[in-house]
Design a protein around this motif. Structure first.
Motif, PDB file in Angstrom:
ATOM      1  N   VAL A 269       0.829  -1.210   0.000  1.00 38.16           N
ATOM      2  CA  VAL A 269       0.000   0.000   0.000  1.00 38.16           C
ATOM      3  C   VAL A 269       0.862   1.258   0.000  1.00 38.16           C
ATOM      4  O   VAL A 269       0.470   2.290  -0.560  1.00 38.16           O
ATOM      5  N   ALA A 270       2.045   1.186   0.604  1.00 37.90           N
ATOM      6  CA  ALA A 270       2.959   2.336   0.566  1.00 37.90           C
ATOM      7  C   ALA A 270       3.331   2.672  -0.869  1.00 37.90           C
ATOM      8  O   ALA A 270       3.553   3.846  -1.203  1.00 37.90           O
ATOM      9  N   LYS A 271       3.359   1.684  -1.724  1.00 37.90           N
ATOM     10  CA  LYS A 271       3.715   1.896  -3.121  1.00 37.90           C
ATOM     11  C   LYS A 271       2.511   2.217  -3.996  1.00 37.90           C
ATOM     12  O   LYS A 271       2.644   2.858  -5.037  1.00 37.90           O
ATOM     13  N   ASP A 272       1.324   1.777  -3.584  1.00 37.58           N
ATOM     14  CA  ASP A 272       0.136   1.935  -4.417  1.00 37.58           C
ATOM     15  C   ASP A 272      -1.085   2.219  -3.540  1.00 37.58           C
ATOM     16  O   ASP A 272      -1.773   1.306  -3.111  1.00 37.58           O
ATOM     17  N   GLN A 273      -1.349   3.504  -3.270  1.00 33.64           N
ATOM     18  CA  GLN A 273      -2.471   3.867  -2.406  1.00 33.64           C
ATOM     19  C   GLN A 273      -3.821   3.610  -3.076  1.00 33.64           C
ATOM     20  O   GLN A 273      -4.815   3.349  -2.407  1.00 33.64           O
ATOM     21  N   ASN A 274      -3.873   3.661  -4.408  1.00 37.90           N
ATOM     22  CA  ASN A 274      -5.135   3.390  -5.095  1.00 37.90           C
ATOM     23  C   ASN A 274      -5.589   1.958  -4.847  1.00 37.90           C
ATOM     24  O   ASN A 274      -6.781   1.699  -4.630  1.00 37.90           O
ATOM     25  N   ALA A 275      -4.631   1.036  -4.854  1.00 35.36           N
ATOM     26  CA  ALA A 275      -4.975  -0.360  -4.562  1.00 35.36           C
ATOM     27  C   ALA A 275      -5.426  -0.507  -3.110  1.00 35.36           C
ATOM     28  O   ALA A 275      -6.338  -1.283  -2.810  1.00 35.36           O
ATOM     29  N   GLY A 276      -4.793   0.250  -2.228  1.00 37.77           N
ATOM     30  CA  GLY A 276      -5.193   0.200  -0.833  1.00 37.77           C
ATOM     31  C   GLY A 276      -6.608   0.716  -0.626  1.00 37.77           C
ATOM     32  O   GLY A 276      -7.391   0.124   0.120  1.00 37.77           O
ATOM     33  N   ILE A 277      -6.933   1.816  -1.266  1.00 37.98           N
ATOM     34  CA  ILE A 277      -8.274   2.387  -1.122  1.00 37.98           C
ATOM     35  C   ILE A 277      -9.316   1.484  -1.773  1.00 37.98           C
ATOM     36  O   ILE A 277     -10.448   1.371  -1.277  1.00 37.98           O
ATOM     37  N   LYS A 278      -8.966   0.816  -2.838  1.00 42.59           N
ATOM     38  CA  LYS A 278      -9.893  -0.141  -3.443  1.00 42.59           C
ATOM     39  C   LYS A 278     -10.239  -1.243  -2.445  1.00 42.59           C
ATOM     40  O   LYS A 278     -11.395  -1.655  -2.321  1.00 42.59           O
ATOM     41  N   ALA A 279      -9.237  -1.706  -1.700  1.00 45.08           N
ATOM     42  CA  ALA A 279      -9.473  -2.737  -0.696  1.00 45.08           C
ATOM     43  C   ALA A 279     -10.339  -2.195   0.444  1.00 45.08           C
ATOM     44  O   ALA A 279     -11.218  -2.894   0.960  1.00 45.08           O
ATOM     45  N   ALA A 280     -10.105  -0.935   0.837  1.00 48.43           N
ATOM     46  CA  ALA A 280     -10.923  -0.318   1.890  1.00 48.43           C
ATOM     47  C   ALA A 280     -12.372  -0.185   1.435  1.00 48.43           C
ATOM     48  O   ALA A 280     -13.311  -0.414   2.214  1.00 48.43           O
ATOM     49  N   LEU A 281     -12.561   0.151   0.155  1.00 46.37           N
ATOM     50  CA  LEU A 281     -13.903   0.286  -0.402  1.00 46.37           C
ATOM     51  C   LEU A 281     -14.597  -1.075  -0.468  1.00 46.37           C
ATOM     52  O   LEU A 281     -15.816  -1.169  -0.253  1.00 46.37           O
ATOM     53  N   ASN A 282     -13.842  -2.112  -0.744  1.00 46.88           N
ATOM     54  CA  ASN A 282     -14.405  -3.458  -0.736  1.00 46.88           C
ATOM     55  C   ASN A 282     -14.908  -3.841   0.655  1.00 46.88           C
ATOM     56  O   ASN A 282     -15.906  -4.546   0.805  1.00 46.88           O
ATOM     57  N   PHE A 283     -14.200  -3.347   1.670  1.00 44.99           N
ATOM     58  CA  PHE A 283     -14.597  -3.636   3.051  1.00 44.99           C
ATOM     59  C   PHE A 283     -15.815  -2.815   3.454  1.00 44.99           C
ATOM     60  O   PHE A 283     -16.699  -3.306   4.164  1.00 44.99           O
ATOM     61  N   ASP A 284     -15.863  -1.558   3.003  1.00 46.18           N
ATOM     62  CA  ASP A 284     -16.946  -0.653   3.391  1.00 46.18           C
ATOM     63  C   ASP A 284     -17.236   0.290   2.235  1.00 46.18           C
ATOM     64  O   ASP A 284     -16.491   1.242   1.995  1.00 46.18           O
ATOM     65  N   ASN A 285     -18.313   0.032   1.515  1.00 47.56           N
ATOM     66  CA  ASN A 285     -18.601   0.822   0.313  1.00 47.56           C
ATOM     67  C   ASN A 285     -19.204   2.188   0.626  1.00 47.56           C
ATOM     68  O   ASN A 285     -19.578   2.923  -0.292  1.00 47.56           O
ATOM     69  N   GLN A 286     -19.273   2.542   1.901  1.00 47.23           N
ATOM     70  CA  GLN A 286     -19.821   3.849   2.291  1.00 47.23           C
ATOM     71  C   GLN A 286     -18.738   4.906   2.502  1.00 47.23           C
ATOM     72  O   GLN A 286     -19.060   6.063   2.772  1.00 47.23           O
ATOM     73  N   ILE A 287     -17.468   4.537   2.375  1.00 43.75           N
ATOM     74  CA  ILE A 287     -16.411   5.505   2.659  1.00 43.75           C
ATOM     75  C   ILE A 287     -16.347   6.589   1.580  1.00 43.75           C
ATOM     76  O   ILE A 287     -16.745   6.375   0.434  1.00 43.75           O
ATOM     77  N   ASN A 288     -15.859   7.759   1.970  1.00 45.73           N
ATOM     78  CA  ASN A 288     -15.588   8.849   1.033  1.00 45.73           C
ATOM     79  C   ASN A 288     -14.204   8.582   0.446  1.00 45.73           C
ATOM     80  O   ASN A 288     -13.192   8.768   1.113  1.00 45.73           O
ATOM     81  N   VAL A 289     -14.155   8.119  -0.773  1.00 46.76           N
ATOM     82  CA  VAL A 289     -12.909   7.651  -1.372  1.00 46.76           C
ATOM     83  C   VAL A 289     -11.844   8.748  -1.417  1.00 46.76           C
ATOM     84  O   VAL A 289     -10.682   8.517  -1.072  1.00 46.76           O
ATOM     85  N   ASP A 290     -12.231   9.950  -1.827  1.00 45.75           N
ATOM     86  CA  ASP A 290     -11.251  11.031  -1.940  1.00 45.75           C
ATOM     87  C   ASP A 290     -10.657  11.386  -0.581  1.00 45.75           C
ATOM     88  O   ASP A 290      -9.440  11.548  -0.444  1.00 45.75           O
ATOM     89  N   VAL A 291     -11.518  11.510   0.432  1.00 43.06           N
ATOM     90  CA  VAL A 291     -11.042  11.866   1.771  1.00 43.06           C
ATOM     91  C   VAL A 291     -10.181  10.755   2.350  1.00 43.06           C
ATOM     92  O   VAL A 291      -9.116  11.005   2.931  1.00 43.06           O
ATOM     93  N   GLU A 292     -10.624   9.518   2.175  1.00 43.17           N
ATOM     94  CA  GLU A 292      -9.885   8.409   2.785  1.00 43.17           C
ATOM     95  C   GLU A 292      -8.557   8.130   2.085  1.00 43.17           C
ATOM     96  O   GLU A 292      -7.604   7.672   2.720  1.00 43.17           O
ATOM     97  N   LYS A 293      -8.486   8.437   0.796  1.00 42.83           N
ATOM     98  CA  LYS A 293      -7.182   8.318   0.139  1.00 42.83           C
ATOM     99  C   LYS A 293      -6.223   9.367   0.710  1.00 42.83           C
ATOM    100  O   LYS A 293      -5.049   9.069   0.980  1.00 42.83           O
ATOM    101  N   ARG A 294      -6.724  10.580   0.920  1.00 41.91           N
ATOM    102  CA  ARG A 294      -5.891  11.623   1.538  1.00 41.91           C
ATOM    103  C   ARG A 294      -5.470  11.225   2.954  1.00 41.91           C
ATOM    104  O   ARG A 294      -4.336  11.462   3.376  1.00 41.91           O
ATOM    105  N   ARG A 295      -6.397  10.582   3.691  1.00 43.86           N
ATOM    106  CA  ARG A 295      -6.076  10.160   5.051  1.00 43.86           C
ATOM    107  C   ARG A 295      -4.988   9.083   5.038  1.00 43.86           C
ATOM    108  O   ARG A 295      -4.094   9.069   5.883  1.00 43.86           O
ATOM    109  N   LEU A 296      -5.079   8.174   4.079  1.00 44.81           N
ATOM    110  CA  LEU A 296      -4.063   7.132   3.942  1.00 44.81           C
ATOM    111  C   LEU A 296      -2.691   7.762   3.684  1.00 44.81           C
ATOM    112  O   LEU A 296      -1.696   7.398   4.332  1.00 44.81           O
ATOM    113  N   GLN A 297      -2.630   8.702   2.762  1.00 43.63           N
ATOM    114  CA  GLN A 297      -1.361   9.358   2.449  1.00 43.63           C
ATOM    115  C   GLN A 297      -0.870  10.189   3.637  1.00 43.63           C
ATOM    116  O   GLN A 297       0.328  10.235   3.912  1.00 43.63           O
TER     117      GLN A 297
END
Length: 341
Positions: free
Chosen positions: A247-275
């Motif tokens: 995930v350190a190398k590919d945050q988009n893949a990480g956020i895709k996995a987070a979305l698979n776990f919970d499809n209610q997340i705000n993708v843009d905000v949570e990607k920023r939070r991950l970074q």
């Protein structure tokens, strides 16, 4: 020595060490609701890393990184992502029940004081004469007296207003308080979600920059699991480590996995939070030196001392009661390279 759990605990682990990790179910508690900063756990599950270790890891949302500790102590969960400082508190009074951290993630502390530009607070000395809003029982609020003492502030001149965590940012925005005692990774994005610019319009004072060199959240496991199935603990740590590196190398893949776990997340905000988690909490000179997941023994000892002082604990736990690197993969496998993308 910090490198190992107590001799007694290891003795039990060796005795039952033949237990197989195959088909082992591990109930895993997150520190909070679904957040992008948890992406490594979801990625490890989606990409079969847990399964490769013979593990069925059941991930549940959390309700506080300190609460993760008590959930594990109660036996409701086997492992989770939580605050090492809460382990220290519980290990002081219930050393036989407190979980052990086996993989440090947030190498830098998220404890901070945030203030709005124009509040009149430009240095920590300016907290004197102002009102700080804190949620009772949270580490940032409870450690404020130690922060004050270490920085030679006049605590009697600082007013503390107790409030629920969800009221801190709204009251700060309205000007009902002058500053808030927060977790930066939570408060920053609460401000974003309230249409604020936390970089341009706010000042942040990190405890870590002012004598409070604490560790924070990581992967912890129950002493029962360590004793009964150390192979499963090692497998859990290996899988999560692989997820972190990926995930350190590919945050988009990480956020895709987070979305698979919970499809209610705000993708843009949570990607920023991950970074943000990599930028502010994970990647540091220390992490680059010793690898992700590990700690420095002398720093952990100092951190325990700060917590003992801040919470006025009757007993100072030994570092080996708090953290074990016994289950960490080799250093070469914990080389984390973060690239924002």
């Amino acid at each position: 020595m910090l490198a190992r759990v107590s001799a007694a605990l290891l003795g039990v682990a060796l005795f039952v060490g033949t237990a197989s990790a195959e088909d082992t179910t591990i109930k895993f508690k997150l520190g909070w609701t679904t957040q992008g900063s948890d992406a490594a756990f979801f990625y490890a599950k989606d990409n079969g890393y847990f399964k490769e270790e013979g593990l069925n890891v059941v991930i549940d949302k959390g309700n506080g990184s300190g609460a993760t500790v008590t959930h594990i102590m109660s036996g409701a969960y086997d492992a989770g992502f939580g605050d090492v400082n809460a382990i220290i508190q519980n290990a002081s009074t219930k050393p036989e029940d407190a979980p052990v951290m086996v993989y440090m993630v947030w190498n830098q502390p998220p404890f901070a004081i945030v203030t709005k530009n124009g509040s009149g607070i430009n240095t920590i000395k300016d907290f004197e004469g102002h009102t700080l809003g804190g949620a009772q029982g949270t580490p940032t609020t409870r450690l404020l007296p130690v922060f004050v003492q270490k920085n030679k502030l006049e605590g009697e001149k600082i007013k503390l207003s107790n409030m629920a965590p969800n009221l801190q940012e709204p009251m700060l925005i309205k000007g009902d308080i002058d500053a808030a005692l927060v977790f930066n990774i939570t408060s920053y994005f609460n401000l974003v979600l309230n249409n604020q610019d936390p970089d341009k319009d706010y000042k942040w004072f990190s405890f870590g920059d002012y004598g409070m060199d604490l560790y924070s959240n990581g992967v912890m496991v129950s002493r029962k699991l360590i004793a009964s199935n150390p192979k499963a603990v090692a497998g859990l740590v290996r899988a999560i480590n692989k997820g972190m590196i990926a995930v350190a190398k590919d945050q988009n893949a990480g956020i895709k996995a987070a979305l698979n776990f919970d499809n209610q997340i705000n993708v843009d905000v949570e990607k920023r939070r991950l970074q943000y988690s990599f930028d502010k909490l994970i990647v540091s000179p220390e992490m680059k030196e010793i690898g992700v997941g590990d700690v420095k023994d002398d720093r952990m000892t100092r951190a325990i001392g700060i917590v003992v002082e801040g919470y006025q604990l009757a007993r100072t736990p030994a570092p080996s009661e708090i953290f074990s690197r016994e289950f960490l993969p080799p250093r070469a496998e914990r080389e984390l390279t973060y690239t924002a993308n």
